[in-house]
Design a protein around this motif. Structure first.
Motif, mmCIF file in Angstrom:
data_model
loop_
_atom_site.group_PDB
_atom_site.id
_atom_site.type_symbol
_atom_site.label_atom_id
_atom_site.label_comp_id
_atom_site.label_asym_id
_atom_site.label_seq_id
_atom_site.Cartn_x
_atom_site.Cartn_y
_atom_site.Cartn_z
ATOM 1 N N PHE A 138 0.915 -1.087 -0.044
ATOM 2 C CA PHE A 138 0.011 0.131 -0.078
ATOM 3 C C PHE A 138 0.781 1.216 -0.059
ATOM 4 O O PHE A 138 0.625 2.226 -0.652
ATOM 5 N N ASP A 139 1.964 1.101 0.845
ATOM 6 C CA ASP A 139 2.857 2.417 0.963
ATOM 7 C C ASP A 139 3.320 2.504 -0.472
ATOM 8 O O ASP A 139 3.719 3.681 -0.905
ATOM 9 N N ARG A 140 4.033 1.578 -1.286
ATOM 10 C CA ARG A 140 4.526 1.754 -2.453
ATOM 11 C C ARG A 140 3.313 2.448 -3.405
ATOM 12 O O ARG A 140 3.696 3.244 -4.321
ATOM 13 N N ILE A 141 2.434 1.987 -3.617
ATOM 14 C CA ILE A 141 1.269 2.143 -4.682
ATOM 15 C C ILE A 141 1.163 3.581 -4.269
ATOM 16 O O ILE A 141 0.588 4.374 -5.092
ATOM 17 N N GLU A 142 0.798 4.149 -3.055
ATOM 18 C CA GLU A 142 0.231 5.461 -2.757
ATOM 19 C C GLU A 142 1.173 6.402 -3.161
ATOM 20 O O GLU A 142 0.949 7.566 -3.674
ATOM 21 N N LYS A 143 2.668 6.034 -3.185
ATOM 22 C CA LYS A 143 3.624 6.972 -3.645
ATOM 23 C C LYS A 143 3.476 7.441 -4.791
ATOM 24 O O LYS A 143 3.755 8.434 -5.500
ATOM 25 N N ALA A 144 3.096 6.253 -5.739
ATOM 26 C CA ALA A 144 3.037 6.304 -7.038
ATOM 27 C C ALA A 144 1.755 7.341 -7.616
ATOM 28 O O ALA A 144 1.306 6.993 -8.806
ATOM 29 N N LEU A 145 0.721 7.089 -6.650
ATOM 30 C CA LEU A 145 -0.630 7.329 -7.032
ATOM 31 C C LEU A 145 -0.858 9.155 -7.645
ATOM 32 O O LEU A 145 -0.327 9.922 -6.792
ATOM 33 N N ALA A 146 -1.485 9.293 -8.583
ATOM 34 C CA ALA A 146 -1.495 10.506 -9.147
ATOM 35 C C ALA A 146 -2.270 11.442 -8.035
ATOM 36 O O ALA A 146 -3.132 10.935 -7.469
ATOM 37 N N GLY A 147 -2.109 12.848 -8.078
ATOM 38 C CA GLY A 147 -2.583 13.510 -7.136
ATOM 39 C C GLY A 147 -4.285 13.483 -7.243
ATOM 40 O O GLY A 147 -4.831 13.573 -8.531
ATOM 41 N N GLY A 148 -4.937 13.348 -6.181
ATOM 42 C CA GLY A 148 -6.537 13.198 -6.132
ATOM 43 C C GLY A 148 -7.067 12.112 -6.398
ATOM 44 O O GLY A 148 -8.218 11.855 -6.441
ATOM 45 N N ALA A 149 -6.160 11.054 -7.001
ATOM 46 C CA ALA A 149 -6.857 9.692 -7.404
ATOM 47 C C ALA A 149 -6.827 8.967 -6.135
ATOM 48 O O ALA A 149 -6.421 9.092 -5.008
ATOM 49 N N LEU A 150 -8.113 8.409 -5.976
ATOM 50 C CA LEU A 150 -8.319 7.455 -5.043
ATOM 51 C C LEU A 150 -8.143 6.089 -5.108
ATOM 52 O O LEU A 150 -7.961 5.121 -4.310
ATOM 53 N N TRP A 151 -8.048 5.498 -6.392
ATOM 54 C CA TRP A 151 -7.877 4.204 -6.681
ATOM 55 C C TRP A 151 -6.735 4.003 -7.317
ATOM 56 O O TRP A 151 -6.465 4.931 -8.414
ATOM 57 N N SER A 152 -5.988 2.943 -7.273
ATOM 58 C CA SER A 152 -4.794 2.296 -8.207
ATOM 59 C C SER A 152 -5.191 1.624 -9.211
ATOM 60 O O SER A 152 -6.402 1.207 -9.040
ATOM 61 N N ASP A 153 -4.502 1.223 -9.993
ATOM 62 C CA ASP A 153 -4.700 0.381 -10.984
ATOM 63 C C ASP A 153 -4.576 -0.983 -10.205
ATOM 64 O O ASP A 153 -4.225 -1.086 -9.252
ATOM 65 N N PHE A 154 -4.828 -2.193 -11.130
ATOM 66 C CA PHE A 154 -4.785 -3.561 -10.453
ATOM 67 C C PHE A 154 -3.328 -3.791 -10.026
ATOM 68 O O PHE A 154 -2.291 -3.452 -10.884
ATOM 69 N N ASP A 155 -2.967 -4.193 -8.884
ATOM 70 C CA ASP A 155 -1.680 -4.523 -8.322
ATOM 71 C C ASP A 155 -1.597 -6.061 -8.183
ATOM 72 O O ASP A 155 -2.248 -6.740 -7.433
ATOM 73 N N ARG A 156 -0.522 -6.658 -8.822
ATOM 74 C CA ARG A 156 -0.106 -7.979 -8.581
ATOM 75 C C ARG A 156 0.351 -8.444 -7.079
ATOM 76 O O ARG A 156 -0.152 -9.488 -6.837
ATOM 77 N N GLY A 157 1.004 -7.602 -6.571
ATOM 78 C CA GLY A 157 1.239 -7.752 -5.139
ATOM 79 C C GLY A 157 0.247 -8.066 -4.118
ATOM 80 O O GLY A 157 -0.065 -8.709 -3.413
ATOM 81 N N LEU A 158 -0.994 -7.336 -4.435
ATOM 82 C CA LEU A 158 -2.005 -7.242 -3.594
ATOM 83 C C LEU A 158 -3.224 -8.079 -4.297
ATOM 84 O O LEU A 158 -4.131 -8.549 -3.532
ATOM 85 N N ALA A 159 -3.152 -8.262 -5.433
ATOM 86 C CA ALA A 159 -4.060 -9.139 -6.353
ATOM 87 C C ALA A 159 -5.533 -8.366 -6.391
ATOM 88 O O ALA A 159 -6.686 -8.954 -6.393
ATOM 89 N N THR A 160 -5.087 -7.119 -6.332
ATOM 90 C CA THR A 160 -6.437 -6.156 -6.310
ATOM 91 C C THR A 160 -6.184 -4.800 -6.485
ATOM 92 O O THR A 160 -5.084 -4.582 -6.662
ATOM 93 N N ALA A 161 -6.830 -4.041 -6.844
ATOM 94 C CA ALA A 161 -6.703 -2.398 -6.743
ATOM 95 C C ALA A 161 -6.568 -1.908 -5.392
ATOM 96 O O ALA A 161 -7.407 -2.579 -4.334
ATOM 97 N N ALA A 162 -6.036 -0.838 -5.022
ATOM 98 C CA ALA A 162 -5.926 -0.397 -3.813
ATOM 99 C C ALA A 162 -6.645 0.836 -3.760
ATOM 100 O O ALA A 162 -6.786 1.659 -4.289
#
Length: 334
Positions: free
Chosen positions: A296-320
């Protein structure tokens, strides 16, 4: 190859938008030479900075540019970022060269733990001091104290190549957080040998000091990492050190080694045995939890400003999902 020499404006991966012209500094995290359908070569790069990674493709001048794009190289890239419905996001690279000194700040390119290293090291020593059995403290001193060769490597190494704490001091951060969680829960559940559980949590991933090599945040598997894997490497390192400590109890040795071997939890996940003790079970689940939360920390750092959802992530097997929180602060890249 001629390129502008003025220092480019900061352009971070997470801020790239479809159609943007790119003139930016990145670390090459991976390089692969591929072939087009006509047999001509092209380069597929993973380019990264402190906010995340993006694919880059070099279609022309491959033989000339390949030596510039070694893993870990800091490069200045000119190209165009686009988002393709079929192939996803990436930069079509027109020109690339090694970045000149003064064109970049390495802190903009490489991730570090959110907690300063000196605090992590102090917290580690405080936790080690709570271990009661002298032979376990001696084992920890020989393997993770930064005054030893292996201890220095333990403090410097990443915890993973990609999914969680994939940066300098990441292994220390991960093992410490797992051990702190284990220590807290050992007082909650009866029958747990706290000393074994804490020592095992601190040592469960020690094989990673030989598994990964890192340069400017670009992490690669070593030959031993590919040939043997981190669990066998960790098992043999801990066993060899135990055998050098006179009078180390056989029962404690077996408990620790079982914990190292079983911490992935399942045979299909790489452990040669599954957890068969309370301590090994506890460490496995806290280790798994720590890895997932690190994702989650890794994904959040790469999240565009204002975005609430990430793309599908293989590490979590879901979107965050990152909903609005009262403690959220504007995120800075460095």
């Amino acid at each position: 190859m001629e390129q502008p020499t003025l220092t480019p404006a900061k352009c971070f991966v997470r801020d790239l938008v479809d159609g943007q012209e790119v003139d930016a500094i990145f670390v090459v995290k991976a390089r692969n030479r591929r072939q087009k359908r006509n047999g001509q070569p092209f380069l597929k790069l993973e380019l990264g900075d402190v906010t995340g990674s993006v694919e880059g493709v070099v279609w022309d001048g491959v033989d000339e540019l390949a030596p510039v794009c070694d893993s870990g190289a800091v490069v200045r890239v000119l190209g165009r970022f686009s988002i393709d419905e079929r192939y996803g996001a990436g930069i079509t690279i027109q020109r690339v060269r090694l970045a000149a000194e003064g064109e970049y700040d390495l802190a903009d390119l490489t991730e570090v733990p959110p907690v300063p290293y000196h605090q992590l090291a102090a917290d580690l020593q405080s936790l080690v001091n709570t271990v009661q059995r002298p032979h376990l403290r001696e084992l920890l001193a020989r393997l993770i104290d930064p005054t030893t060769r292996v201890g220095r490597a333990y403090h410097e190494a990443p915890a993973a190549k990609y999914y969680h704490q994939a940066y300098r001091h990441g292994l220390l951060e991960h093992c410490l957080s797992v051990a702190q969680g284990v220590s807290a829960l050992a007082a909650t559940f009866p029958g747990i040998d706290r000393d074994i559980a804490v020592a095992g949590a601190l040592l469960h991933d020690i094989g990673k000091v030989e598994t990964y090599a890192s340069r400017n945040g670009a992490i690669e598997l070593t030959d031993l990492g590919k040939l043997l894997g981190e669990i066998p490497l960790g098992y043999y390192r801990v066993r060899r050190m135990i055998e050098r400590i006179e009078g180390f109890p056989r029962a404690d040795a077996a408990a620790l080694l079982h914990l190292v071997l079983s911490h992935h939890g399942k045979l299909e996940h790489g452990s040669p045995v599954v957890p068969c003790t309370r301590e090994a079970t506890l460490v496995h689940f806290i280790d798994n939890l720590g890895g997932n939360l690190g994702s989650f920390d890794r994904i959040e750092k790469a999240l565009a400003g204002g975005a609430l959802w990430s793309d599908f992530d293989r590490g979590l097997a879901t979107a965050a999902y990152f909903g609005a929180r009262s403690d959220q602060q504007p995120r800075e890249a460095a």
